[in-house]
Design an enzyme around this catalytic site. Structure first.
Site, PDB file in Angstrom:
ATOM      1  CD  GLU A  17      -2.502  -1.061   2.794  1.00 14.64           C
ATOM      2  OE1 GLU A  17      -2.283  -0.094   3.552  1.00 14.64           O
ATOM      3  OE2 GLU A  17      -3.257  -1.990   3.096  1.00 14.64           O
ATOM      4  CB  CYS A  54       2.408   7.140   3.986  1.00  6.71           C
ATOM      5  SG  CYS A  54       2.842   5.838   5.174  1.00  6.71           S
ATOM      6  CB  CYS A 107       5.560  -5.963   9.229  1.00  4.78           C
ATOM      7  SG  CYS A 107       6.657  -5.164  10.429  1.00  4.78           S
ATOM      8  CB  CYS A 141       3.266  -3.609  16.312  1.00 10.72           C
ATOM      9  SG  CYS A 141       4.991  -3.077  16.215  1.00 10.72           S
ATOM     10  CB  CYS A 174       0.410  -2.904  13.280  1.00  7.70           C
ATOM     11  SG  CYS A 174       0.816  -2.352  11.608  1.00  7.70           S
ATOM     12  N   GLY A 212       5.775  -2.756   6.762  1.00  5.15           N
ATOM     13  CA  GLY A 212       7.148  -3.218   6.920  1.00  5.15           C
ATOM     14  C   GLY A 212       7.970  -2.378   7.881  1.00  5.15           C
ATOM     15  CB  CYS A 251      -0.393   1.109   8.508  1.00  4.61           C
ATOM     16  SG  CYS A 251       1.047   0.560   7.608  1.00  4.61           S
TER      17      CYS A 251
END
Length: 368
Positions: free
Chosen positions: A108, A121, A128, A132, A135, A177, A351
């Site tokens: 994205e 962005c 990733c 977290c 996320c 990422g 995100c």
């Protein structure tokens, strides 16, 4: 390895898909390729101007380059390797692209408009590995790193959907990422963005985010560019951060603080600490006081981020009153602090959320 200069036949569609991205070459590498193919190194600057400032979509549009050389470029390179599979536009004019890469994976990128700037962005990895808990980007794990060209292509794609009178002014490397886990591709990509022969975006208008990898923070500092470093802190102590950011249990906040101090001393740039506010988890007055104690003696800035609700994570955004209280506690504690404006709330704003939804759709089709 680049295709042989003796391969002069027009590539088939299958062969074209396997050609290297021209944006995977640095300026010096492209200049060397031009020299090796009986042209001047200046040709590389012409090509890069067409790509990065004149917004062409194919080599044939580079009309001040001979047809023979344009054909040579087409035989050896791709200008783009992604396909736009979804383009969302918010009521606040935020635009988000879901790009399909040549291997079928997705990333994205987002354009956020403000009165005096247009910020993009971008992502640096497919998925990733940081884990977290709030996320969407890491829910499917890490697939692979993006190449330099794939990082740049996100910006080029967005640069071609904005108006002719608009220009990208700021870059934030905060998409899918962990950017510092892909420094070999990220650093030359940033150099291209920063270079006058690229997009000419000043280093002070480029922000690189990280979960906090001390050795990599120091490596970025030693590049000695004035990029803004943003550390995703999200907790004022190791016990809580271990829960929110699992990689912390192998690092610890103190090592991150030492690395950010080094970054500040080396580059002269104040470090930003991102702090996502999760309702009932890390948003209490006690957490705010502890965070103020950690940062008040540092030349630092805290960016508070009310969480975007993502169904799969189970975490929620705090109330406006709780955000205001956290903000005031930090401000009174001597910490420079702002609250990030929420952009694109009426689209898949979080995100990795658009990519996650796409992967869920693919799984549903496979089951059916």
């Amino acid at each position: 390895m680049l295709p042989s200069e003796n391969d002069v036949t027009q590539p088939s569609s299958i062969e074209a898909c396997s050609l290297p991205l021209i944006t995977d070459l640095t300026r010096d590498q492209l200049a060397q390729w031009c020299i090796e193919h009986d042209s001047s190194s200046y040709r590389a600057d012409q090509i890069r101007r067409w790509i990065f400032t004149k917004r062409v979509n194919d080599f044939d549009a580079m009309h001040d380059i001979s047809k023979k050389f344009r054909d040579l470029l087409k035989e050896n390179f791709r200008l783009f390797s992604t396909t736009i599979v979804k383009h969302q536009t918010s009521k606040d004019r935020t635009e988000k692209l879901l790009l399909e890469l040549h291997d079928g994976h997705h990333v994205e990128c987002v354009l956020m408009r403000e009165p005096k700037r247009n910020t993009v962005c971008i992502s640096t990895q497919v998925g990733c590995a940081m884990g977290c808990v709030f996320c969407a980007s890491g829910l499917l794990g890490l697939t692979r790193n993006l190449t330099m060209g794939e990082i740049l292509e996100q910006i080029l794609r967005l640069d071609r959907v904005i108006g002719e009178d608009e220009r990208i002014s700021n870059i934030v490397v905060m998409g899918i990422g962990e950017p510092l886990a892909n420094l070999p591709a990220l650093i030359p990509a940033l150099d291209t963005l920063n270079h006058k022969g690229g997009m000419g975006i000043g280093a002070r208008k480029i922000t690189v985010s990280t979960v906090g990898l001390p050795a990599k923070i120091r490596e970025l500092a030693d590049v000695n560019k004035s990029y803004i470093l943003a550390v995703s802190l999200h907790a004022p102590n190791d016990k809580l951060r271990d829960q929110i950011v699992p990689t912390n249990n192998k690092i610890g906040i103190q090592k991150i603080m030492d690395a950010t101090d080094y970054y500040y001393v080396t580059t002269g740039r104040r470090v930003t600490f991102e702090y996502i506010l999760l309702a009932g988890v890390n948003d209490s007055p006690a957490h705010a006081h502890e965070l103020a104690g950690l940062l008040k003696h540092r030349n630092a800035h805290v960016n508070l981020i009310p969480a975007n609700g993502v169904e799969e994570t189970g975490y929620q955004s705090p109330t406006t009153a709780d955000v205001d209280r956290f903000f005031m506690t930090l401000a009174k504690g001597g910490v420079n602090v702002t609250v990030r404006k929420r952009k694109g709330d009426d689209i898949d704003a979080a995100c990795g959320q658009l990519r996650l939804n796409r992967e869920k759709e693919k799984d549903l089709v496979q089951v059916q």
